[in-house]
Design an enzyme around this catalytic site. Structure first.
Site, PDB file in Angstrom:
ATOM      1  N   SER A 167       1.705  53.482  15.816  1.00 31.93           N
ATOM      2  CA  SER A 167       1.322  54.625  14.997  1.00 31.93           C
ATOM      3  C   SER A 167       0.719  54.146  13.673  1.00 31.93           C
ATOM      4  O   SER A 167      -0.288  53.450  13.679  1.00 31.93           O
ATOM      5  CB  SER A 167       2.533  55.542  14.777  1.00 31.93           C
ATOM      6  OG  SER A 167       2.115  56.792  14.279  1.00 31.93           O
ATOM      7  N   LYS A 219      -0.854  78.770   3.365  1.00 31.84           N
ATOM      8  CA  LYS A 219      -0.067  77.942   2.447  1.00 31.84           C
ATOM      9  C   LYS A 219       1.187  77.425   3.133  1.00 31.84           C
ATOM     10  O   LYS A 219       1.640  76.309   2.897  1.00 31.84           O
ATOM     11  CB  LYS A 219       0.301  78.749   1.192  1.00 31.84           C
ATOM     12  CG  LYS A 219       1.192  78.005   0.208  1.00 31.84           C
ATOM     13  CD  LYS A 219       0.509  76.738  -0.295  1.00 31.84           C
ATOM     14  CE  LYS A 219       1.401  75.994  -1.281  1.00 31.84           C
ATOM     15  NZ  LYS A 219       0.780  74.708  -1.697  1.00 31.84           N
TER      16      LYS A 219
END
Length: 339
Positions: A167, A219
């Site tokens: 990763s 948001k």
């Protein structure tokens, strides 16, 4: 019982005294460190000396006096010839990165790279011994950007992986012009994952309201306590896909030989399989690679050690003191019990 009562009183007084001292010292340390940045020190050691010591120790145990004398004579002759010819060995700068989820080692790595860039040339080499299973996107993005400085300076960069570079760890590794892996190291995991619990139904069951107020349509997409919507899930998944595409593009930029769609599935491979998929260039441990390089190059290990503040040192010393006190107290109790 009388002993326990007396010892409890003694213990309470001692603990109070120690805590008072720690509070005073912490306050002094806080005042002294106020407004000052933490500093550290760059430590540089020559790894050739380490490898030479290993070799010499074996030679002393295995060879007789005549053979040792012959070896010493040959080494002196070689050193004299190199000095006469004015031979300048290649320099190899060795760094270490042991990554956690926040890529905390970046704090030291950035200073180490700044230091070596002040000396290194295109004829030298930087070797990074990398170990990381990945972590936060922005943290490993910064760590990768630090390594990119080496490539931008035109200095060869070799990445050695003995255990894992997955990763975010592979995001760093792919920047190397050459990636060397141990046969059973774990590599890949070119993907993005995010997970969080949601206890909204539990709160609702107990008639507990939790409100999330936002300004901006997206948001907050998914929350732990609020009620998640399908629209929020779709947006969150979209953000993950965008991040994944950026990740794929980054790896493909530095490893164009990869079939990026084939390897960017989030899967991991052991070193031998990773070599077949061109995730790495060679199978070898970092010890083997550095030992070989030590024969024809000067190896310098760089480590930037952060200096602990007085407050941190006091806290550590206090913790150790309390641990020792507790052990002594338990020891005395055990002695009382058996005596």
């Amino acid at each position: 019982m009388e002993f326990f009562a007396e010892y409890a009183g003694f213990l309470a007084k001692t603990v109070t005294f120690v805590v008072a001292i720690l509070v005073v010292l912490s306050a002094i340390a806080a005042l002294r460190s106020k407004g000052r940045q933490s500093t550290g020190q760059l430590q540089v050691s020559k790894l050739n000396d380490f490898f030479n010591q290993l070799q010499q120790r074996v030679e002393q145990a295995v060879l007789d006096k005549a053979q040792l004398k012959a070896v010493a004579k040959a080494q002196a002759k070689t050193a004299k010839q190199e000095k006469k010819n004015g031979t300048q060995k290649t320099r190899v700068y060795v760094l270490d990165f042991d990554g956690d989820i926040k890529a905390s080692a970046t704090d030291s790595l950035r200073h180490e790279i700044t230091a070596l860039l002040s000396m290194a040339t295109a004829q030298d080499e930087v070797v990074l011994r990398l170990e990381s299973g990945g972590g936060m996107v922005h943290s490993y993005g910064l760590a990768s950007s630090q390594l990119a400085r080496i490539r931008q300076a035109g200095i060869p960069l070799t990445i050695c992986i003995d255990k894992v570079a997955a990763s975010g760890g592979y995001m760093m590794a792919c920047i190397g012009e050459k990636i060397i892996s141990a046969p059973f190291a774990i590599l890949g995991s070119i993907g993005v994952v995010a997970q969080l619990p949601n206890v909204h139904r539990l709160l609702k069951k107990h008639d507990i309201d939790f409100e999330v107020l936002t300004a901006g349509e997206y948001k907050r997409t998914l929350t732990v306590f609020g009620e998640n919507t399908e629209k929020g899930r779709e947006k969150f998944q979209q953000d993950l896909e965008i991040t994944h595409e950026l990740f794929k593009g980054f790896v493909a930029r530095y490893r164009p030989q990869l079939d990026i769609d084939q390897v960017a599935t989030g899967e991991v491979w052991l070193g031998m399989a990773a070599l077949e998929k061109q995730l790495v260039d060679e199978l070898k441990t970092s010890d083997e690679y550095l030992a070989q390089r030590a024969k024809d190059a000067d190896l310098f290990h760089l480590h930037f050690a952060e200096k602990k503040t007085l407050q941190e040192r006091v806290g550590l010393a206090g913790s150790v003191a309390l641990d020792r006190f507790a052990l002594n107290w338990l020891s005395r109790l055990n002695q009382q019990r058996f005596w």
